[in-house]
Scaffold this motif. Structure first.
Motif, mmCIF file in Angstrom:
data_model
loop_
_atom_site.group_PDB
_atom_site.id
_atom_site.type_symbol
_atom_site.label_atom_id
_atom_site.label_comp_id
_atom_site.label_asym_id
_atom_site.label_seq_id
_atom_site.Cartn_x
_atom_site.Cartn_y
_atom_site.Cartn_z
ATOM 1 N N TYR A 1 44.496 33.349 30.058
ATOM 2 C CA TYR A 1 43.173 33.749 30.499
ATOM 3 C C TYR A 1 42.478 34.530 29.385
ATOM 4 N N GLU A 2 41.161 34.587 29.465
ATOM 5 C CA GLU A 2 40.428 35.488 28.587
ATOM 6 C C GLU A 2 40.823 36.924 28.922
ATOM 7 N N PHE A 3 41.049 37.735 27.900
ATOM 8 C CA PHE A 3 41.411 39.131 28.133
ATOM 9 C C PHE A 3 40.164 39.919 28.511
ATOM 10 N N MET A 4 40.231 40.658 29.613
ATOM 11 C CA MET A 4 39.098 41.441 30.111
ATOM 12 C C MET A 4 39.352 42.917 29.817
ATOM 13 N N ALA A 5 38.636 43.443 28.828
ATOM 14 C CA ALA A 5 38.903 44.804 28.339
ATOM 15 C C ALA A 5 38.599 45.879 29.373
ATOM 16 N N ASN A 6 37.707 45.597 30.327
ATOM 17 C CA ASN A 6 37.383 46.601 31.345
ATOM 18 C C ASN A 6 38.415 46.655 32.462
ATOM 19 N N GLY A 7 39.373 45.760 32.415
ATOM 20 C CA GLY A 7 40.469 45.825 33.387
ATOM 21 C C GLY A 7 40.059 45.367 34.777
ATOM 22 N N ASP A 8 40.749 45.882 35.773
ATOM 23 C CA ASP A 8 40.544 45.412 37.141
ATOM 24 C C ASP A 8 39.782 46.420 37.980
ATOM 25 N N LEU A 9 39.265 45.954 39.094
ATOM 26 C CA LEU A 9 38.437 46.769 39.987
ATOM 27 C C LEU A 9 39.214 47.934 40.573
ATOM 28 N N HIS A 10 40.487 47.736 40.848
ATOM 29 C CA HIS A 10 41.293 48.794 41.451
ATOM 30 C C HIS A 10 41.342 50.030 40.550
ATOM 31 N N ARG A 11 41.693 49.819 39.289
ATOM 32 C CA ARG A 11 41.764 50.956 38.375
ATOM 33 C C ARG A 11 40.381 51.536 38.084
ATOM 34 N N TRP A 12 39.411 50.668 37.928
ATOM 35 C CA TRP A 12 38.048 51.145 37.647
ATOM 36 C C TRP A 12 37.541 52.028 38.782
ATOM 37 N N LEU A 13 37.764 51.582 40.007
ATOM 38 C CA LEU A 13 37.239 52.310 41.161
ATOM 39 C C LEU A 13 38.013 53.583 41.445
ATOM 40 N N GLN A 14 39.342 53.512 41.290
ATOM 41 C CA GLN A 14 40.176 54.664 41.609
ATOM 42 C C GLN A 14 40.369 55.602 40.422
ATOM 43 N N GLU A 15 39.816 55.227 39.251
ATOM 44 C CA GLU A 15 39.906 56.063 38.055
ATOM 45 C C GLU A 15 41.357 56.411 37.727
ATOM 46 N N ASP B 1 32.433 42.897 30.360
ATOM 47 C CA ASP B 1 31.802 43.989 29.620
ATOM 48 C C ASP B 1 30.588 44.541 30.356
ATOM 49 N N ASN B 2 29.919 43.683 31.128
ATOM 50 C CA ASN B 2 28.737 44.102 31.896
ATOM 51 C C ASN B 2 29.076 44.465 33.333
ATOM 52 N N LEU B 3 30.377 44.613 33.600
ATOM 53 C CA LEU B 3 30.881 44.949 34.937
ATOM 54 C C LEU B 3 30.587 43.859 35.964
ATOM 55 N N ASP B 4 30.466 42.612 35.489
ATOM 56 C CA ASP B 4 30.388 41.487 36.415
ATOM 57 C C ASP B 4 31.805 41.140 36.851
ATOM 58 N N PRO B 5 32.024 40.938 38.155
ATOM 59 C CA PRO B 5 33.387 40.664 38.637
ATOM 60 C C PRO B 5 33.837 39.251 38.332
ATOM 61 N N ARG B 6 35.119 39.093 38.028
ATOM 62 C CA ARG B 6 35.741 37.792 37.815
ATOM 63 C C ARG B 6 37.001 37.731 38.684
ATOM 64 N N LEU C 1 34.380 33.633 38.552
ATOM 65 C CA LEU C 1 35.802 33.284 38.532
ATOM 66 C C LEU C 1 36.321 33.491 37.121
ATOM 67 N N LEU C 2 37.554 33.985 36.993
ATOM 68 C CA LEU C 2 38.171 34.138 35.680
ATOM 69 C C LEU C 2 38.740 32.783 35.277
ATOM 70 N N PRO C 3 38.155 32.132 34.267
ATOM 71 C CA PRO C 3 38.588 30.777 33.939
ATOM 72 C C PRO C 3 39.925 30.742 33.215
ATOM 73 N N ILE C 4 40.623 29.627 33.370
ATOM 74 C CA ILE C 4 41.852 29.393 32.628
ATOM 75 C C ILE C 4 41.477 28.944 31.214
ATOM 76 N N LEU D 1 37.425 24.462 37.750
ATOM 77 C CA LEU D 1 36.716 25.468 38.546
ATOM 78 C C LEU D 1 35.865 26.323 37.617
ATOM 79 N N LYS D 2 34.571 26.084 37.617
ATOM 80 C CA LYS D 2 33.654 26.771 36.719
ATOM 81 C C LYS D 2 32.637 27.577 37.525
#
Length: 435
Positions: free
Chosen positions: A237-251, A320-325, A220-223, A215-216
């Motif tokens: 998975y690749e580690f995503m330093a910006n974390g998840d949308l829930h925490r980002w949005l809810q601060e 890093d560019n705030l693109d969703p995975r 999508l967050l690739p395995i 699945l490419k």
């Protein structure tokens, strides 16, 4: 002389009484210990005094114990919190249920000849400690998709996660705990332990991982790889330093895992609550379009549609560019008929409403937003933190209407993800296109 003889007789009688008491002890825990260690050489039941109290500790390090423990008897020791059997010659297999025994907080089985299933424990507020030396799975290879020439083993994963310790824990979700790891070569990954896949055979697991690796898509967050160690299945998975949308949005604050709600896969990450991107409508719209693209790929670009089944903001990671995975795809192997993809459409609608309102996507939030849209007052539902610009209010209200359509109570009235993607792009065209 008579006094000395009397003393010797007294010691012998006391010893015989103690041994007799141990053999004839009717304490349930004492009986269970006796049965558990019945096949162990050099074990002495008199080490455990017979009383009405429950046994809470088994401290038998360096006792020259040999043989196999009957682990099932230990399952019923409901007050047992400490086991130290280190530096013996015990053999056999540790059963998987052992690691989920509720009362256990301290375990040391190091320097034995044990094999079997490794237990992963995220720890608790009181601080659990696990020291295990299980031989067979430690050499299990880590299969890397992104860097196939790199050679790692399960032992490397244990070292990179501090033996899967609490300090490396990122999340605890429906599929199992997630740990952060830095592998040799400065490879930063997130390691998810699939607790719900322990019953899956080695062949089935390999097929699942190989299939998911195909699945490419940019959203999508690739395995990155996987490891099968005994009954344990781990996915990297690749580690995503910006974390998840829930925490980002809810601060949400960082540094602490949300222990009140373990139902989501929330990753800890450094959140900048003053980040201006959070206030920009264009940023949120781009995130919504990216999520829609990822879902449309799963639903419409496969020979058989793939349903995510658990699309929530905490399963959407940000680059890093705030693109969703989109993460946590296919781990329950949900290949279904096309009409059942509407559950994902509903979940996307909830995420979209959260992006627009800034409120957690609860049933109450969805119901309130839908009511305001029906009454023609969608503008009143918008997040007051969003910066307004040319046409931004009308665009946000139109997007809220898309969320309204996605959350229709009747599944048949919901649009497909291809239609949703088209509507979002019509509201505000995206200049960058992915193949």
């Amino acid at each position: 002389m008579n006094l000395l003889s009397y003393f010797i007789k007294l010691v012998l009688l006391t010893t015989l009484f103690t041994l007799s008491q141990s053999k004839n002890c009717n304490n349930t825990d004492h009986i269970l210990i006796s049965k558990a260690f019945a096949s162990i050489s050099n074990f002495n039941i008199s080490w455990f005094h017979c009383s009405n109290l429950s046994i809470s500790e088994i401290n038998l390090p360096s006792k020259n114990l040999t043989g196999s423990i009957s682990w099932n008897y230990l399952k019923n020791l409901t007050h047992l919190h400490t086991i130290n059997l280190s530096n013996n010659s015990l053999k056999g297999y540790i059963p998987s249920w052992f690691w989920s025994t509720p009362s256990l907080t301290q375990v040391n089985l190091a320097n034995n000849k044990l094999g079997g299933t490794i237990g992963f424990e995220s720890g608790s507020e009181s601080g659990s400690s696990w020291v295990v030396d299980v031989r067979e799975p430690s050499s299990a290879p880590v299969v890397m998709f992104e860097k196939p020439l790199m050679s790692f083993t399960f032992k490397d994963l244990m070292g990179a996660t501090s033996q899967f310790g609490k300090e490396s824990l990122l999340a605890e979700g429906r599929c199992g705990p997630v740990y952060r790891a830095v592998l040799p070569g400065e490879i930063h990954v997130a390691v998810k332990v699939l607790e719900n896949a322990r019953g899956m055979s080695h062949h089935e697991a390999v097929c699942m991982f190989e299939e998911l690796s195909k699945l490419k898509h940019p959203n999508l967050l690739p395995i990155s790889g996987y490891c099968i160690a005994g009954k344990e299945k781990l996915v990297l998975y690749e580690f995503m330093a910006n974390g998840d949308l829930h925490r980002w949005l809810q601060e949400l604050p960082t540094g602490k895992t949300d222990i009140e709600d373990w139902s989501t896969d929330t990753w800890e990450h450094p959140v900048d609550s003053s980040s201006p991107e959070k206030m920009e409508w264009r940023t949120r719209h781009n995130i919504a379009v990216g999520i829609a693209r990822g879902l449309a790929y799963l639903h419409h670009a496969q020979s058989t549609p793939i349903v995510h089944g658990h699309l929530v903001p905490s399963n959407i990671l940000l680059s890093d560019n705030l693109d969703p995975r989109i993460a946590d795809i296919g781990l329950t192997r949900d290949r279904v008929n096309p009409q059942t993809t509407d559950s994902d459409v509903y979940s996307f609608g909830v995420v979209l409403i959260e992006l627009l309102t800034g409120e957690t996507g609860s049933d109450e939030t969805v119901s309130k937003a839908r009511k305001l849209v029906r009454e023609g007052r969608g503008v009143d539902a918008l997040d007051s933190r969003l910066r307004l610009g040319d046409n931004s209010v009308s665009e946000m209200v139109e997007c809220l209407r898309v969320g309204y359509l996605c959350t229709a109570e009747t599944p048949g009235k919901r649009p497909t993800m291809q239609q949703v993607l088209g509507m979002l792009k019509d509201i505000h065209p995206i200049t960058v296109e992915f193949n």
